[in-house]
Structures are given as C-alpha cells and as structure tokens.
Design a protein around this motif. Sequence first.
Motif, PDB file in Angstrom:
ATOM      1  N   SER A   1      30.253  30.999  36.139  1.00 25.38           N
ATOM      2  CA  SER A   1      29.586  31.393  37.378  1.00 25.38           C
ATOM      3  C   SER A   1      29.860  30.378  38.482  1.00 25.38           C
ATOM      4  N   GLY A   2      29.582  30.770  39.739  1.00 24.28           N
ATOM      5  CA  GLY A   2      30.057  30.009  40.873  1.00 24.28           C
ATOM      6  C   GLY A   2      29.082  29.084  41.555  1.00 24.28           C
ATOM      7  N   LEU A   3      27.811  29.086  41.168  1.00 20.68           N
ATOM      8  CA  LEU A   3      26.833  28.177  41.766  1.00 20.68           C
ATOM      9  C   LEU A   3      26.490  27.104  40.739  1.00 20.68           C
ATOM     10  N   PHE A   4      26.620  25.813  41.112  1.00 12.67           N
ATOM     11  CA  PHE A   4      26.277  24.753  40.170  1.00 12.67           C
ATOM     12  C   PHE A   4      25.041  23.993  40.637  1.00 12.67           C
ATOM     13  N   VAL A   5      24.285  23.509  39.666  1.00 12.45           N
ATOM     14  CA  VAL A   5      23.184  22.569  39.886  1.00 12.45           C
ATOM     15  C   VAL A   5      23.408  21.424  38.916  1.00 12.45           C
ATOM     16  N   ARG A   6      23.358  20.193  39.415  1.00 17.06           N
ATOM     17  CA  ARG A   6      23.565  19.049  38.529  1.00 17.06           C
ATOM     18  C   ARG A   6      22.627  17.905  38.898  1.00 17.06           C
ATOM     19  N   LYS A   7      22.376  17.061  37.892  1.00 12.09           N
ATOM     20  CA  LYS A   7      21.457  15.937  38.033  1.00 12.09           C
ATOM     21  C   LYS A   7      22.187  14.646  37.702  1.00 12.09           C
ATOM     22  N   TYR A   8      22.078  13.658  38.621  1.00 16.34           N
ATOM     23  CA  TYR A   8      22.679  12.331  38.423  1.00 16.34           C
ATOM     24  C   TYR A   8      21.591  11.262  38.363  1.00 16.34           C
ATOM     25  N   ASN A   9      21.939  10.118  37.778  1.00 15.86           N
ATOM     26  CA  ASN A   9      21.080   8.958  37.939  1.00 15.86           C
ATOM     27  C   ASN A   9      21.227   8.438  39.370  1.00 15.86           C
ATOM     28  N   TYR A  10      20.400   7.469  39.758  1.00 16.14           N
ATOM     29  CA  TYR A  10      20.327   7.074  41.159  1.00 16.14           C
ATOM     30  C   TYR A  10      21.599   6.387  41.651  1.00 16.14           C
ATOM     31  N   ASN A  11      22.328   5.738  40.778  1.00 10.38           N
ATOM     32  CA  ASN A  11      23.570   5.085  41.174  1.00 10.38           C
ATOM     33  C   ASN A  11      24.757   6.042  41.207  1.00 10.38           C
ATOM     34  N   LEU A  12      24.511   7.288  40.862  1.00 10.74           N
ATOM     35  CA  LEU A  12      25.568   8.313  40.797  1.00 10.74           C
ATOM     36  C   LEU A  12      26.657   7.948  39.794  1.00 10.74           C
ATOM     37  N   SER A  13      26.322   7.064  38.865  1.00  7.61           N
ATOM     38  CA  SER A  13      27.302   6.629  37.861  1.00  7.61           C
ATOM     39  C   SER A  13      27.287   7.504  36.620  1.00  7.61           C
ATOM     40  N   SER A  14      26.206   8.259  36.433  1.00 12.42           N
ATOM     41  CA  SER A  14      26.060   9.061  35.221  1.00 12.42           C
ATOM     42  C   SER A  14      25.602  10.475  35.568  1.00 12.42           C
ATOM     43  N   LEU A  15      26.328  11.469  35.073  1.00 13.34           N
ATOM     44  CA  LEU A  15      25.913  12.863  35.197  1.00 13.34           C
ATOM     45  C   LEU A  15      24.980  13.174  34.035  1.00 13.34           C
ATOM     46  N   ILE A  16      23.707  13.455  34.336  1.00 16.73           N
ATOM     47  CA  ILE A  16      22.705  13.662  33.297  1.00 16.73           C
ATOM     48  C   ILE A  16      22.797  15.070  32.732  1.00 16.73           C
ATOM     49  N   TRP A  17      22.907  16.071  33.590  1.00 18.77           N
ATOM     50  CA  TRP A  17      23.177  17.434  33.129  1.00 18.77           C
ATOM     51  C   TRP A  17      23.807  18.255  34.247  1.00 18.77           C
ATOM     52  N   ASN A  18      24.434  19.352  33.849  1.00 13.44           N
ATOM     53  CA  ASN A  18      25.045  20.292  34.786  1.00 13.44           C
ATOM     54  C   ASN A  18      24.852  21.708  34.262  1.00 13.44           C
ATOM     55  N   THR A  19      24.650  22.641  35.192  1.00 17.17           N
ATOM     56  CA  THR A  19      24.620  24.045  34.811  1.00 17.17           C
ATOM     57  C   THR A  19      25.221  24.892  35.922  1.00 17.17           C
ATOM     58  N   THR A  20      25.604  26.102  35.582  1.00 15.74           N
ATOM     59  CA  THR A  20      26.104  27.058  36.580  1.00 15.74           C
ATOM     60  C   THR A  20      25.271  28.327  36.523  1.00 15.74           C
ATOM     61  N   ILE A  21      25.115  28.952  37.699  1.00 10.36           N
ATOM     62  CA  ILE A  21      24.247  30.122  37.854  1.00 10.36           C
ATOM     63  C   ILE A  21      25.021  31.219  38.574  1.00 10.36           C
ATOM     64  N   GLY A  22      24.850  32.452  38.153  1.00 13.06           N
ATOM     65  CA  GLY A  22      25.516  33.582  38.791  1.00 13.06           C
ATOM     66  C   GLY A  22      25.676  34.734  37.817  1.00 13.06           C
ATOM     67  N   THR A  23      26.688  35.561  38.049  1.00  8.17           N
ATOM     68  CA  THR A  23      26.886  36.755  37.235  1.00  8.17           C
ATOM     69  C   THR A  23      27.870  36.552  36.097  1.00  8.17           C
ATOM     70  N   GLY A  24      28.531  35.390  36.064  1.00  6.79           N
ATOM     71  CA  GLY A  24      29.537  35.161  35.027  1.00  6.79           C
ATOM     72  C   GLY A  24      30.842  35.885  35.292  1.00  6.79           C
ATOM     73  N   SER A  25      31.067  36.272  36.540  1.00  6.53           N
ATOM     74  CA  SER A  25      32.261  37.041  36.896  1.00  6.53           C
ATOM     75  C   SER A  25      33.482  36.172  37.125  1.00  6.53           C
ATOM     76  N   GLY A  26      33.300  34.852  37.162  1.00  3.74           N
ATOM     77  CA  GLY A  26      34.389  33.959  37.517  1.00  3.74           C
ATOM     78  C   GLY A  26      34.557  33.796  39.005  1.00  3.74           C
ATOM     79  N   GLU A  27      33.714  34.479  39.779  1.00  2.94           N
ATOM     80  CA  GLU A  27      33.759  34.409  41.234  1.00  2.94           C
ATOM     81  C   GLU A  27      32.458  33.802  41.762  1.00  2.94           C
ATOM     82  N   ILE A  28      32.490  33.386  43.033  1.00  2.00           N
ATOM     83  CA  ILE A  28      31.275  32.916  43.696  1.00  2.00           C
ATOM     84  C   ILE A  28      30.553  34.119  44.285  1.00  2.00           C
ATOM     85  N   ASP A  29      29.334  34.366  43.822  1.00  5.02           N
ATOM     86  CA  ASP A  29      28.587  35.520  44.309  1.00  5.02           C
ATOM     87  C   ASP A  29      27.213  35.148  44.851  1.00  5.02           C
ATOM     88  N   ILE A  30      26.978  33.842  45.069  1.00  2.00           N
ATOM     89  CA  ILE A  30      25.739  33.379  45.687  1.00  2.00           C
ATOM     90  C   ILE A  30      26.095  32.355  46.750  1.00  2.00           C
TER      91      ILE A  30
END
Length: 231
Positions: free
Chosen positions: A196-225
């Motif tokens: 899906s084409g919309l991402f939401v992600r969480k970093y620590n404050y120094n931006l040195s570590s990606l804590i988690w990532n997810t994508t949201i949408g229809t799963g079409s492989g395209e950006i639809d939001i």
Amino acid sequence: DGTLAASTLVGLDANDGINKASGLFYNYGDVFRGEINVDDNDNVYVASVTEGNFPIAGNPAQPSFGGGNCDGVFFKLDGNLSTLLYSSYYGGSGDDACYSIQFGMDGFPIICGGTTSPDFTLPSGGNDLSQNGNVDGFVIRIHPITFAGVSGTFIGTAEYDQAYFIQTDYNNNIYVLGQTTGNMAISPGCYGQVNSGLFVRKYNYNLSSLIWNTTIGTGSGEIDISPTAFL
C-alpha cells in the motif's frame, strides 16, 4: 476579540509557498503544502518552499539557493511578526520542499519534506543517510538556538517516497506520515495492508533507529490516499 493582531508578507521577487516541482507535486493540492507552528515563547516557525531569492537571516544552515525549480525553506519570526529571526534554504541541485514542522519536548524543531537532489545534505547519525530513489522523504531535527542540524534521516525505497507530516509523543519519539510507491515492510504486530502507498513510521528522538513501520491503503501497489492531516 477577533481583531487582527499582526500580519506580514515574507519573500522577495521569487514565488514562495508554491511547489512547482513535477517530481514532488504528486497529489492534487501538493502545490500549497506547508505548515506553521508556535513555540513556548510565542515565536512563529514556518516550513515551506521557494523558487529562490528568499530573505535569509540569522546563521543559516544553507545561505544560498541550491538549484532546480525550488528549495525548501524554514524560518522563524518573533511573536509580533515584526522580525525575521532566522531563515534558511534546505535543498540541493534538484527540487526540494519542506512540508511540516513540529517540536520535541525539549523545544527542538523537527521538519520533514521531499527531495530529488542527489546532493541533499543531512546531519550525521541518522537511520538512513543514503538516497534510495529519484524522490526521497527526509526528516531533520534542528537545534533551537544555533539552528544547526542535530540529526536527520532519509525515508526512501528505490521508488517514489515523500514525508508529509510529523508528530512527537511525550517520550520524544518521532512519527512520520508519508507516501511510497516502493515496497516498505510492515513491522511485526502492526496494523497495516501490504503493498500500500501510505506509510506511518516511528523513530527514536535521534532519528538513528526505526522503531516500527507500517503501510496503509488498498494493497493495490498504488498510492490511493492523499495525506491531509496527522495527529
């Protein structure tokens, strides 16, 4: 009482606040993206874009226009909007734009945006310091006194990616909302829809570590939001 307390124009003889970069202008309305915020001392901060010849003040991280059709700009005004306290370009030889600004619990400004510049410069120590595609998102944390970049990261796959909005929590974690046409993995346990084409992600404050990532949408492989708000 509803009266106008203060107002000002900011700019010189180029277009400002208008994103005409074809690689960054992805959604209807992207041409007008930008954000304003206020610190605890009522100073006013703005993240936006300029076609060049923008008024520069303070000790700017980047005092001159980088090139391309547009650069991102980040500036600070006093609470009466009478004095430009700080202003800087953010961009390289390609097209660049700043979209969002928030503050950490310590008052450090954090900005995000998109870049097509192969020579876009980030502070060291971030999670990803290499550009991965023609368009990458970026996040930069800035010192509130010196305005030097403290930490930063690119957000990108081998395809199109942009970072549109930032939020922080009471533990000084940094959250980013953006778009991708690449394949971003969903972290275990996160709600999401693969491909899906919309991402939401969480970093620590120094931006040195990606804590988690997810994508949201229809799963079409395209950006639809098209992202319009984040809280």
